[in-house]
Write a protein that holds these residues in place. Structure first.
Motif, short mmCIF file in Angstrom:
data_model
loop_
_atom_site.label_atom_id
_atom_site.label_comp_id
_atom_site.label_asym_id
_atom_site.label_seq_id
_atom_site.Cartn_x
_atom_site.Cartn_y
_atom_site.Cartn_z
N UNK A 34 -0.30 -1.56 -5.66
CA UNK A 34 0.25 -2.76 -5.07
C UNK A 34 1.71 -2.53 -4.72
N UNK A 35 2.17 -3.14 -3.63
CA UNK A 35 3.56 -3.03 -3.18
C UNK A 35 4.04 -4.42 -2.82
N UNK A 36 5.26 -4.77 -3.27
CA UNK A 36 5.82 -6.09 -2.95
C UNK A 36 7.33 -5.99 -2.75
N UNK A 37 7.91 -7.06 -2.23
CA UNK A 37 9.35 -7.17 -2.01
C UNK A 37 10.00 -7.62 -3.32
N UNK A 38 10.98 -6.87 -3.79
CA UNK A 38 11.62 -7.21 -5.06
C UNK A 38 12.38 -8.53 -5.01
N UNK A 39 12.78 -8.97 -3.80
CA UNK A 39 13.49 -10.25 -3.67
C UNK A 39 12.55 -11.44 -3.83
N UNK A 40 11.24 -11.20 -3.66
CA UNK A 40 10.28 -12.28 -3.69
C UNK A 40 9.05 -11.87 -4.52
N UNK A 41 9.21 -11.70 -5.83
CA UNK A 41 8.10 -11.22 -6.65
C UNK A 41 6.89 -12.15 -6.69
N UNK A 42 7.08 -13.42 -6.41
CA UNK A 42 5.95 -14.36 -6.39
C UNK A 42 5.29 -14.42 -5.01
N UNK A 43 5.88 -13.73 -4.03
CA UNK A 43 5.34 -13.74 -2.68
C UNK A 43 4.19 -12.78 -2.51
N UNK A 44 3.82 -12.54 -1.27
CA UNK A 44 2.66 -11.68 -1.00
C UNK A 44 2.91 -10.23 -1.41
N UNK A 45 1.84 -9.54 -1.69
CA UNK A 45 1.90 -8.12 -2.02
C UNK A 45 0.83 -7.40 -1.20
N UNK A 46 1.12 -6.17 -0.86
CA UNK A 46 0.15 -5.35 -0.14
C UNK A 46 -0.62 -4.52 -1.16
N UNK A 47 -1.88 -4.27 -0.90
CA UNK A 47 -2.72 -3.50 -1.80
C UNK A 47 -3.29 -2.31 -1.02
N UNK A 48 -3.10 -1.11 -1.56
CA UNK A 48 -3.55 0.12 -0.92
C UNK A 48 -4.54 0.85 -1.82
N UNK A 49 -5.54 1.46 -1.22
CA UNK A 49 -6.43 2.33 -1.98
C UNK A 49 -5.60 3.53 -2.44
N UNK A 50 -5.95 4.07 -3.59
CA UNK A 50 -5.18 5.17 -4.15
C UNK A 50 -5.04 6.35 -3.22
N UNK A 51 -6.11 6.74 -2.52
CA UNK A 51 -6.06 7.89 -1.62
C UNK A 51 -5.11 7.63 -0.45
N UNK A 52 -5.10 6.41 0.07
CA UNK A 52 -4.20 6.07 1.17
C UNK A 52 -2.75 6.12 0.71
N UNK A 53 -2.48 5.65 -0.50
CA UNK A 53 -1.12 5.68 -1.05
C UNK A 53 -0.67 7.13 -1.26
N UNK A 54 -1.54 7.97 -1.79
CA UNK A 54 -1.21 9.38 -2.00
C UNK A 54 -0.89 10.07 -0.67
N UNK A 55 -1.66 9.75 0.37
CA UNK A 55 -1.40 10.33 1.69
C UNK A 55 -0.06 9.86 2.24
N UNK A 56 0.25 8.58 2.07
CA UNK A 56 1.54 8.05 2.50
C UNK A 56 2.68 8.78 1.80
N UNK A 57 2.60 8.93 0.47
CA UNK A 57 3.66 9.61 -0.27
C UNK A 57 3.80 11.07 0.16
#
Length: 67
Positions: A34-57
């Motif tokens: 999960x990825x979110x904006x630190x200024x708005x922790x109660x706001x929306x968050x994005x959710x990525x499959x593990x393989x997609x996140x690994x590819x992004x990194x």
């Protein structure tokens, strides 16, 4: 996603300054990230499959997004 935010151990990059605004991430038990904006922790968050996140990194580390 609200249940994820409630008990999740969100973290910022070690490159972030302690009081600066940036993104936070959380590794979930199902392998997703999960990825979110630190200024708005109660706001929306994005959710990525593990393989997609690994590819992004891998792309980030490989310079794919360097200007």
């Amino acid at each position: 996603m609200s249940d994820v935010r409630a008990g999740a151990a969100w973290f910022k990059s070690s490159y972030s300054r302690p009081n600066s605004d940036c993104v936070e991430a959380v590794h979930l038990s199902n392998g997703a990230v999960g990825v979110r904006d630190s200024k708005n922790p109660a706001g929306p968050a994005l959710l990525f499959e593990g393989a997609a996140w690994d590819e992004f990194l891998a792309d980030v580390r490989g310079g794919a997004f360097d200007r």
